[in-house]
Scaffold this motif. Structure first.
Motif, PDB file in Angstrom:
ATOM      1  N   ASN A 191      50.857  37.603  38.050  1.00 57.92           N
ATOM      2  CA  ASN A 191      50.170  36.164  38.133  1.00 57.92           C
ATOM      3  C   ASN A 191      48.719  36.676  38.734  1.00 57.92           C
ATOM      4  O   ASN A 191      48.648  36.986  39.646  1.00 57.92           O
ATOM      5  CB  ASN A 191      50.731  35.021  38.534  1.00 57.92           C
ATOM      6  CG  ASN A 191      50.393  33.852  38.045  1.00 57.92           C
ATOM      7  OD1 ASN A 191      49.600  33.400  37.242  1.00 57.92           O
ATOM      8  ND2 ASN A 191      51.238  32.503  38.231  1.00 57.92           N
ATOM      9  N   ASN A 192      47.680  35.943  38.238  1.00 58.11           N
ATOM     10  CA  ASN A 192      46.557  35.849  38.840  1.00 58.11           C
ATOM     11  C   ASN A 192      45.472  34.803  38.414  1.00 58.11           C
ATOM     12  O   ASN A 192      45.108  34.534  37.317  1.00 58.11           O
ATOM     13  CB  ASN A 192      45.816  37.388  38.357  1.00 58.11           C
ATOM     14  CG  ASN A 192      44.248  37.768  39.026  1.00 58.11           C
ATOM     15  OD1 ASN A 192      43.898  37.027  39.687  1.00 58.11           O
ATOM     16  ND2 ASN A 192      43.833  38.678  38.385  1.00 58.11           N
ATOM     17  N   TYR A 193      45.183  33.961  39.480  1.00 53.14           N
ATOM     18  CA  TYR A 193      44.414  32.793  38.917  1.00 53.14           C
ATOM     19  C   TYR A 193      43.374  32.242  40.274  1.00 53.14           C
ATOM     20  O   TYR A 193      43.673  32.673  41.442  1.00 53.14           O
ATOM     21  CB  TYR A 193      45.287  31.399  38.472  1.00 53.14           C
ATOM     22  CG  TYR A 193      46.287  31.052  39.464  1.00 53.14           C
ATOM     23  CD1 TYR A 193      45.945  29.920  40.472  1.00 53.14           C
ATOM     24  CD2 TYR A 193      47.634  31.505  39.501  1.00 53.14           C
ATOM     25  CE1 TYR A 193      46.922  29.573  41.519  1.00 53.14           C
ATOM     26  CE2 TYR A 193      48.548  30.969  40.549  1.00 53.14           C
ATOM     27  CZ  TYR A 193      48.218  30.059  41.311  1.00 53.14           C
ATOM     28  OH  TYR A 193      48.971  29.790  42.395  1.00 53.14           O
ATOM     29  N   ASN A 194      42.280  31.479  39.596  1.00 50.30           N
ATOM     30  CA  ASN A 194      41.337  30.946  40.696  1.00 50.30           C
ATOM     31  C   ASN A 194      41.757  29.920  41.324  1.00 50.30           C
ATOM     32  O   ASN A 194      42.419  28.843  40.758  1.00 50.30           O
ATOM     33  CB  ASN A 194      40.270  30.895  40.029  1.00 50.30           C
ATOM     34  CG  ASN A 194      38.869  30.433  40.916  1.00 50.30           C
ATOM     35  OD1 ASN A 194      38.912  30.660  42.152  1.00 50.30           O
ATOM     36  ND2 ASN A 194      37.888  30.215  40.324  1.00 50.30           N
ATOM     37  N   GLU A 198      36.009  24.283  39.570  1.00 50.16           N
ATOM     38  CA  GLU A 198      34.923  24.679  38.705  1.00 50.16           C
ATOM     39  C   GLU A 198      33.808  24.567  39.492  1.00 50.16           C
ATOM     40  O   GLU A 198      32.743  25.344  39.025  1.00 50.16           O
ATOM     41  CB  GLU A 198      34.798  24.061  37.387  1.00 50.16           C
ATOM     42  CG  GLU A 198      35.726  24.058  36.314  1.00 50.16           C
ATOM     43  CD  GLU A 198      35.883  23.550  35.162  1.00 50.16           C
ATOM     44  OE1 GLU A 198      34.764  22.707  35.036  1.00 50.16           O
ATOM     45  OE2 GLU A 198      36.796  23.442  34.098  1.00 50.16           O
ATOM     46  N   GLN A 203      34.982  32.146  44.583  1.00 46.35           N
ATOM     47  CA  GLN A 203      36.102  32.460  43.711  1.00 46.35           C
ATOM     48  C   GLN A 203      37.154  32.997  44.526  1.00 46.35           C
ATOM     49  O   GLN A 203      37.030  34.292  45.261  1.00 46.35           O
ATOM     50  CB  GLN A 203      35.789  33.352  42.624  1.00 46.35           C
ATOM     51  CG  GLN A 203      36.990  33.559  41.558  1.00 46.35           C
ATOM     52  CD  GLN A 203      36.483  34.539  40.667  1.00 46.35           C
ATOM     53  OE1 GLN A 203      37.571  35.047  39.847  1.00 46.35           O
ATOM     54  NE2 GLN A 203      35.317  35.152  40.442  1.00 46.35           N
ATOM     55  N   ARG A 205      41.073  34.220  44.586  1.00 47.35           N
ATOM     56  CA  ARG A 205      42.245  34.538  43.703  1.00 47.35           C
ATOM     57  C   ARG A 205      43.500  34.500  44.319  1.00 47.35           C
ATOM     58  O   ARG A 205      43.532  35.031  45.534  1.00 47.35           O
ATOM     59  CB  ARG A 205      42.090  35.854  42.934  1.00 47.35           C
ATOM     60  CG  ARG A 205      40.607  36.028  42.280  1.00 47.35           C
ATOM     61  CD  ARG A 205      40.465  35.349  41.090  1.00 47.35           C
ATOM     62  NE  ARG A 205      41.093  35.287  40.140  1.00 47.35           N
ATOM     63  CZ  ARG A 205      41.023  35.026  38.809  1.00 47.35           C
ATOM     64  NH1 ARG A 205      39.639  34.033  38.769  1.00 47.35           N
ATOM     65  NH2 ARG A 205      42.038  35.125  37.968  1.00 47.35           N
ATOM     66  N   HIS A 206      44.521  33.598  43.800  1.00 51.68           N
ATOM     67  CA  HIS A 206      45.947  33.870  44.223  1.00 51.68           C
ATOM     68  C   HIS A 206      46.686  35.046  43.232  1.00 51.68           C
ATOM     69  O   HIS A 206      46.633  34.768  41.932  1.00 51.68           O
ATOM     70  CB  HIS A 206      46.478  32.682  44.082  1.00 51.68           C
ATOM     71  CG  HIS A 206      48.023  32.689  44.275  1.00 51.68           C
ATOM     72  ND1 HIS A 206      48.658  32.480  45.560  1.00 51.68           N
ATOM     73  CD2 HIS A 206      49.296  32.721  43.394  1.00 51.68           C
ATOM     74  CE1 HIS A 206      49.978  32.713  45.529  1.00 51.68           C
ATOM     75  NE2 HIS A 206      50.236  32.800  44.333  1.00 51.68           N
ATOM     76  N   ASP A 374      43.947  42.387  34.372  1.00 49.36           N
ATOM     77  CA  ASP A 374      44.879  41.554  33.420  1.00 49.36           C
ATOM     78  C   ASP A 374      46.242  41.760  33.238  1.00 49.36           C
ATOM     79  O   ASP A 374      47.099  41.241  32.478  1.00 49.36           O
ATOM     80  CB  ASP A 374      44.228  41.662  32.066  1.00 49.36           C
ATOM     81  CG  ASP A 374      44.522  43.160  31.441  1.00 49.36           C
ATOM     82  OD1 ASP A 374      44.915  44.006  32.270  1.00 49.36           O
ATOM     83  OD2 ASP A 374      43.580  43.351  30.389  1.00 49.36           O
TER      84      ASP A 374
END
Length: 543
Positions: A191-194, A198, A203, A205-206, A374
């Protein structure tokens, strides 16, 4: 040179020679190497004692016969926290002469900083000035220190007269783990999200990574080492600036491949600038290389590609370019998860580095590697364990955590661990960032911990939500009375984040709180905080 035989009766085994190994470390590297030295020399005629520089009785130094000092440097040429007291004492007028002391220093550092290995350099020069004799001259190690360490240890063995003890050969060596620094585990990114909103200027990332099949384990407080690769677009720009195609054969691959996978093509170090100045013959660069302050000003916002563009030169072979570059090193990230809360997973909280300077877009190598990953290819990882930045053994101990921005990472892990293990100790978190609406990292989880009682108190400082900027150290001062009460109850105080400003401001606020609410003089407050450090109740993970 020391003799490999001590005086004694003929036929009797020689008595083991005393050896003191002192270490100073912010992340645990020096401690690990110190213990490796002890293990090696302990089987070769020595009786080693390994000691944390923060716990060492400096009065004993003049009585020692042989001392090995392994220490890192962090921040702007500063000693690691546990070595600061020894460092200040040694460089003061209070230090005596050491006419009979034999020693050697292994200095760890990062050549990305102008004050490379400064702590080790200063200790070595001061010991020499006070009459001590080096059995092996100081060795300065960069981030990739394995070869330099092994060469230094071999030289120490020879100079100190190490015996080739047969007993050591009979010992069963601990089995090397399948995955580690020399063989990173190819992990799957889950998993990889900001974490930012907005409208944020940042930025963060987790990143969640699978450990399934690795056999690897960790504890809260440890760090995750990530082996990145260079951005392909940047590699192409670099090759173009160097006047090379990338198809040149080198090290069994193409130049493009080795630049992508193996070499640091971004960081501009003083060592690299000196080497490039010699190759290019640039008078400007030679002058910069001789002036550290001028170099600091020049290097800000620049990368190695700027040398290729601003002071172009030709390369007779791809090897002549590679000789100017350091190896691509792993990046360490404070782990932001508890293994008891996330089976077979490890999480990190990564601030993405991206900015414009000198007409070019700049990107942090590893942070952008992770941000843009990704999950289609492995992420090579291993763990960097520490024995210092840990939760207290007693689960009833109060814990105070100061972690603005990505400094929250280990404290998310701490809270998850305290929750998973039902630790009854109070927990107090100071968190700060720019804006509450867009930069409140892990807000939902922290709110849940407040509701459940895992998190006893949460103080936030969002610097740009009002006209006057407010920081975590300001919140500490606002709540100084209760903060001091927690310290008096035996609370452990932790800090994670920026070393150059935040950590210093927090340290100053801590001293103010102790002085004001403990009714102490400046000197008494300093002694109180120093005692906290020595008892491992004041710990920092700063960078």
């Amino acid at each position: 040179m020391f003799s490999s035989q001590d005086a004694g009766e003929v036929g009797q085994p020689a008595a083991a020679k005393p050896l003191t190994i002192l270490w100073g470390s912010q992340t645990g590297n020096s401690e690990g190497l110190a213990r490796k030295v002890a293990k090696t020399l302990g089987g070769k005629g020595f009786e080693p004692t390994v000691c944390d520089l923060g716990e060492y009785d400096v009065a004993k130094l003049s009585e020692e016969s042989l001392v090995l000092i392994i220490t890192s440097t962090f921040g702007e040429g500063e000693p690691p926290d546990n070595a600061a007291g020894f460092y200040d004492w040694l460089l003061s007028d209070a230090a005596p002469e050491f006419k009979s002391l034999k020693y050697s220093v292994l200095a760890l550092g990062d050549s990305n900083y102008p004050d490379f290995c400064k702590c080790g350099v200063d200790i070595d020069l001061r010991l020499k000035a006070l009459g001590a004799t080096p059995i092996v001259e100081r060795v300065d190690c960069d981030a990739d220190y394995d070869d330099e360490f092994e060469a230094w240890l071999t030289s120490v063995e020879e100079a100190a007269g190490a015996a080739t003890a047969e007993a050591a050969a009979s010992e069963v060596e601990a089995e090397e783990p399948a995955y580690g620094k020399k063989n990173p585990f190819p992990a799957k990114l889950l998993n990889n999200y900001n974490l930012n909103g907005e409208d944020s200027a940042k930025q963060t990332r987790h990143v969640e990574i699978s450990l399934e099949g690795s056999g690897l384990s960790y504890e809260p407080g440890d760090a995750l080492a990530v082996m990145p690769v260079n951005d392909p677009e940047y590699v192409e720009d670099f090759l173009k600036a160097a006047g090379l195609t990338g198809e040149e054969a080198v090290e069994g691959k193409t130049l493009r491949e080795v630049l992508t996978e193996n070499y640091d093509i971004t960081n501009l170090t003083l060592k690299g600038l000196k080497a490039y100045a010699e190759l290019s013959g640039s008078t400007k660069l030679k002058e910069l290389a001789e002036d550290k302050e001028a170099f600091k000003g020049y290097v800000w916002g620049r990368q190695f590609i700027d040398l290729l563009i601003e002071e172009p030169t030709s390369f007779e072979s791809p090897e002549s370019l590679l000789r100017l570059l350091g190896k691509l090193s792993p990046r360490l990230y404070s782990i932001s998860s508890s293994p008891n809360a996330h089976k077979d997973e490890v999480h990190v909280t990564v601030g993405v580095v991206s900015y414009d300077a000198h007409g070019r877009s700049r990107k942090g190598v590893c942070s952008n590697f992770l941000a843009n990953h990704d999950g289609s290819s492995p992420v090579r990882i291993y763990f960097h364990h520490t024995t210092s930045f840990k939760l207290p053994e007693d689960p009833t101990t109060p814990v105070i955590m100061v972690g603005p921005g990505t400094g929250i990472a280990p404290f998310r892990a701490y809270l998850e661990e305290r929750d998973a293990t039902n630790a009854s100790g109070k927990n107090w978190l100071f968190f700060g960032d720019q804006h509450a609406a867009s930069d409140f990292l892990y807000e939902e989880q922290l709110s849940q911990y407040l509701e459940s009682g895992v998190l006893t108190r949460l103080e936030t400082a969002f610097s740009r939500d009002q006209e006057k900027k407010i920081y975590v150290q300001d919140r500490m001062l606002e709540h100084g009375k209760e903060l001091y009460a927690w310290l008096e109850q035996g609370g452990h105080f932790y800090v994670c984040g920026d070393a150059s400003r935040m950590a210093k401001d927090v340290d100053s606020a801590l001293h103010q709180v102790v002085a004001e609410y403990g009714n102490k003089s400046i000197e008494e407050a300093e002694a109180y905080v120093e005692a906290m450090k020595k008892s491992k109740r004041y710990l920092r993970d700063v960078y």
